[in-house]
Design a protein around this motif. Structure first.
Motif, PDB file in Angstrom:
ATOM      1  N   LEU A  42      13.369  41.570  62.199  1.00 38.36           N
ATOM      2  CA  LEU A  42      13.884  40.354  62.072  1.00 38.36           C
ATOM      3  C   LEU A  42      14.747  39.820  62.955  1.00 38.36           C
ATOM      4  CD1 LEU A  42      15.131  39.396  58.132  1.00 38.36           C
ATOM      5  CD2 LEU A  42      13.418  38.445  59.477  1.00 38.36           C
ATOM      6  N   GLY A  43      14.695  38.537  63.539  1.00 37.98           N
ATOM      7  CA  GLY A  43      15.793  38.054  64.503  1.00 37.98           C
ATOM      8  C   GLY A  43      15.803  36.718  64.562  1.00 37.98           C
ATOM      9  N   LEU A  44      16.947  36.083  65.152  1.00 40.01           N
ATOM     10  CA  LEU A  44      17.319  34.711  65.211  1.00 40.01           C
ATOM     11  C   LEU A  44      17.760  34.227  66.292  1.00 40.01           C
ATOM     12  CD1 LEU A  44      20.220  33.614  64.728  1.00 40.01           C
ATOM     13  CD2 LEU A  44      19.999  35.046  62.422  1.00 40.01           C
ATOM     14  N   ALA A  45      17.495  33.144  66.949  1.00 43.49           N
ATOM     15  CA  ALA A  45      17.959  32.619  68.254  1.00 43.49           C
ATOM     16  C   ALA A  45      19.091  31.833  68.038  1.00 43.49           C
ATOM     17  CB  ALA A  45      17.010  31.712  68.980  1.00 43.49           C
ATOM     18  N   LEU A  46      20.144  31.947  68.981  1.00 44.03           N
ATOM     19  CA  LEU A  46      21.470  31.057  68.827  1.00 44.03           C
ATOM     20  C   LEU A  46      21.388  29.982  69.756  1.00 44.03           C
ATOM     21  CD1 LEU A  46      23.780  34.360  69.081  1.00 44.03           C
ATOM     22  CD2 LEU A  46      23.398  32.939  67.166  1.00 44.03           C
ATOM     23  N   ASP A  47      22.451  28.914  69.450  1.00 45.80           N
ATOM     24  CA  ASP A  47      22.298  27.835  70.330  1.00 45.80           C
ATOM     25  C   ASP A  47      23.477  27.804  71.207  1.00 45.80           C
ATOM     26  OD1 ASP A  47      21.287  25.154  70.812  1.00 45.80           O
ATOM     27  OD2 ASP A  47      22.319  24.255  69.380  1.00 45.80           O
ATOM     28  N   GLY A  48      23.488  27.437  72.425  1.00 42.63           N
ATOM     29  CA  GLY A  48      24.645  27.306  73.298  1.00 42.63           C
ATOM     30  C   GLY A  48      25.190  28.700  73.698  1.00 42.63           C
ATOM     31  N   VAL A  49      24.594  29.699  73.561  1.00 45.72           N
ATOM     32  CA  VAL A  49      25.016  31.084  74.036  1.00 45.72           C
ATOM     33  C   VAL A  49      23.731  31.600  74.828  1.00 45.72           C
ATOM     34  CG1 VAL A  49      26.046  33.116  73.702  1.00 45.72           C
ATOM     35  CG2 VAL A  49      26.699  31.461  72.227  1.00 45.72           C
ATOM     36  N   GLY A  50      23.789  31.860  76.073  1.00 42.02           N
ATOM     37  CA  GLY A  50      22.593  32.376  76.797  1.00 42.02           C
ATOM     38  C   GLY A  50      22.642  32.378  78.198  1.00 42.02           C
ATOM     39  N   ASP A  51      21.765  33.044  78.719  1.00 36.47           N
ATOM     40  CA  ASP A  51      21.509  32.981  80.128  1.00 36.47           C
ATOM     41  C   ASP A  51      20.960  31.872  81.037  1.00 36.47           C
ATOM     42  OD1 ASP A  51      22.634  35.445  79.951  1.00 36.47           O
ATOM     43  OD2 ASP A  51      20.754  36.660  80.188  1.00 36.47           O
ATOM     44  N   GLU A  52      21.055  31.590  82.006  1.00 32.43           N
ATOM     45  CA  GLU A  52      20.410  30.647  82.970  1.00 32.43           C
ATOM     46  C   GLU A  52      19.404  31.287  83.893  1.00 32.43           C
ATOM     47  OE1 GLU A  52      22.603  27.267  84.294  1.00 32.43           O
ATOM     48  OE2 GLU A  52      23.204  26.643  82.148  1.00 32.43           O
ATOM     49  N   MET A  53      18.261  30.925  84.138  1.00 37.29           N
ATOM     50  CA  MET A  53      17.172  31.367  85.129  1.00 37.29           C
ATOM     51  C   MET A  53      16.683  30.349  85.840  1.00 37.29           C
ATOM     52  SD  MET A  53      15.532  34.592  82.765  1.00 37.29           S
ATOM     53  CE  MET A  53      14.917  35.322  84.169  1.00 37.29           C
ATOM     54  N   VAL A  54      16.443  30.638  87.237  1.00 41.76           N
ATOM     55  CA  VAL A  54      15.613  30.082  88.043  1.00 41.76           C
ATOM     56  C   VAL A  54      14.438  31.022  88.540  1.00 41.76           C
ATOM     57  CG1 VAL A  54      15.263  28.486  90.386  1.00 41.76           C
ATOM     58  CG2 VAL A  54      17.281  28.242  88.878  1.00 41.76           C
ATOM     59  N   VAL A  55      13.159  30.163  88.305  1.00 38.81           N
ATOM     60  CA  VAL A  55      11.946  31.088  88.755  1.00 38.81           C
ATOM     61  C   VAL A  55      11.102  29.962  89.641  1.00 38.81           C
ATOM     62  CG1 VAL A  55       9.912  32.301  87.744  1.00 38.81           C
ATOM     63  CG2 VAL A  55      12.034  32.223  86.521  1.00 38.81           C
ATOM     64  N   ARG A  56      10.554  30.483  90.627  1.00 41.06           N
ATOM     65  CA  ARG A  56       9.761  29.670  91.434  1.00 41.06           C
ATOM     66  C   ARG A  56       8.647  30.513  92.078  1.00 41.06           C
ATOM     67  NH1 ARG A  56      14.484  31.046  94.284  1.00 41.06           N
ATOM     68  NH2 ARG A  56      15.434  28.933  93.584  1.00 41.06           N
ATOM     69  N   LYS A  57       7.522  29.756  92.453  1.00 43.89           N
ATOM     70  CA  LYS A  57       6.227  30.451  92.926  1.00 43.89           C
ATOM     71  C   LYS A  57       6.711  30.506  94.478  1.00 43.89           C
ATOM     72  CE  LYS A  57       2.859  28.010  90.439  1.00 43.89           C
ATOM     73  NZ  LYS A  57       1.521  26.990  90.312  1.00 43.89           N
ATOM     74  N   THR A  58       6.127  31.908  94.760  1.00 46.84           N
ATOM     75  CA  THR A  58       6.127  32.365  96.072  1.00 46.84           C
ATOM     76  C   THR A  58       4.682  32.498  96.832  1.00 46.84           C
ATOM     77  OG1 THR A  58       6.301  34.445  95.755  1.00 46.84           O
ATOM     78  CG2 THR A  58       8.242  33.298  95.892  1.00 46.84           C
ATOM     79  N   ASP A  59       4.552  32.590  98.081  1.00 45.46           N
ATOM     80  CA  ASP A  59       3.138  33.047  98.647  1.00 45.46           C
ATOM     81  C   ASP A  59       2.880  34.460  98.486  1.00 45.46           C
ATOM     82  OD1 ASP A  59       2.765  30.474  99.472  1.00 45.46           O
ATOM     83  OD2 ASP A  59       3.865  30.576 101.224  1.00 45.46           O
ATOM     84  N   GLN A  60       4.041  35.370  98.283  1.00 46.62           N
ATOM     85  CA  GLN A  60       3.795  36.708  98.436  1.00 46.62           C
ATOM     86  C   GLN A  60       3.622  37.208  96.931  1.00 46.62           C
ATOM     87  OE1 GLN A  60       7.098  38.861  99.873  1.00 46.62           O
ATOM     88  NE2 GLN A  60       6.195  40.802  99.523  1.00 46.62           N
ATOM     89  N   ARG A  61       2.511  38.029  96.663  1.00 45.77           N
ATOM     90  CA  ARG A  61       1.897  38.419  95.181  1.00 45.77           C
ATOM     91  C   ARG A  61       3.255  39.238  94.585  1.00 45.77           C
ATOM     92  NH1 ARG A  61      -3.800  41.352  95.455  1.00 45.77           N
ATOM     93  NH2 ARG A  61      -3.126  41.290  93.237  1.00 45.77           N
TER      94      ARG A  61
END
Length: 310
Positions: A24-43
């Motif tokens: 069992l689990g639940l998600a919280l609101d307003g508490v969390g990490d931030e991430m930036v993910v971008r495509k690159t030319d390198q595999r």
């Protein structure tokens, strides 16, 4: 933000929810990490930057990197990504720090690839990140992060995740004493076998909690928030646990227990005003015990991971 880059919020989560160890689990609101993910030319995948915590940049040793590598192994094509993580959930806090990184990374990569994978597949990839963190590929944190709301892991072999409803007036309160308990260490104290008597009590509570969520029966939810198996053992590791639980219940909480592997303690309440009362009681208890803490009051986050728009 270009189509080759995405910025996301990855929520903190409460796992086990007393009676549902590893399921069992639940998600919280307003508490969390931030991430930036971008495509690159390198595999492959590279972790370019981590702020907020000192964590490994090696993708195979980083939960986000390991999760994305699992996804890319299953992807029919060549792709490369780089990740930046703003770590706002402290590792070892018991509110899904590793899960936020692992789930957020695969969710973002999937978005940039045009969503070739289902939520269930993303959970499986994110579990490989959890394996790096704790040695066990568990899904009770990553599933609610990806699905939002409450989730039930009905089966691990094969993986089967069920999204559960979240009653509208349900609030979660989490207090985090400023100590770290690593999930891997917390698992070591758990007994491998339980009595049939305890198992029957636990199964009844798990079924009761699920029924309470579907029917919005807050009293049933409260009666079901009992853990006869894990809490009696792990609570010994958490300072003031019994005092916090007693104060929370006296302040009107539906129930109270250990969040994940601890040391965070959670309570569920009906309505915002009750939740604030419970939070105040928790704060007062730890102040009297001279324990430093963070506290969060949150609605149940039914969306899960989401895009942050500039």
């Amino acid at each position: 933000m270009s189509k080759d880059e995405i910025k996301i919020f990855c929520p903190a989560t409460i796992a086990n929810v007393s009676c549902g160890f590893d399921v069992l689990g639940l998600a919280l609101d307003g508490v969390g990490d931030e991430m930036v993910v971008r495509k690159t030319d390198q595999r492959g995948v590279s972790i370019k930057k981590i702020t907020g915590q000192d964590l490994p940049l090696d993708p195979q040793k980083n939960v986000a990197g390991a999760a994305v590598l699992a996804l890319l192994d299953a992807y029919d094509g060549d792709a490369g990504f780089e990740i930046e993580i703003d770590k706002r959930i402290k590792p070892g806090s018991g509110i899904g720090s590793s899960a936020a990184s692992a789930a957020g990374a695969v969710w973002a990569v999937n978005q940039l690839l045009g969503n070739p994978f289902t939520k269930l597949q993303l959970v499986a990839f994110a579990m490989q990140g959890e394996k790096v963190a704790s040695g066990v590929a568990h899904a009770d944190n990553v599933a609610p992060a990806i699905y939002g709301g409450f989730t039930l892991v009905r089966s691990y072999h094969p993986l089967d995740v069920v999204a559960l409803p979240s009653p509208k007036e349900l609030y979660a309160i989490v207090i985090h004493p400023q100590i770290e308990i690593k999930t891997a260490d917390s698992r070591k104290v758990i007994k491998a076998n339980i009595s049939l008597e305890k198992g029957i009590k636990q199964w009844g509570n798990l079924a009761g909690l699920v029924a309470g969520l579907f029917t919005e029966d807050y009293d049933l939810i409260g009666r079901s928030l009992e853990d006869h198996i894990i809490e009696p053992i792990r609570s010994i590791l958490i300072p003031g646990f019994d005092d916090i639980k007693a104060a929370s219940m006296a302040a009107g909480a539906l129930g109270c227990g250990i969040s994940g592997s601890g040391p965070s303690i959670f309570a569920l309440s009906k309505r915002s005003d009750k939740a604030q009362n419970v939070a105040a009681a928790m704060k007062d208890t730890y102040q009297k015990l001279n324990v430093d803490f963070d506290v969060h009051v949150s609605k149940i986050n039914i969306e899960g991971i989401k895009v942050i728009k500039k």
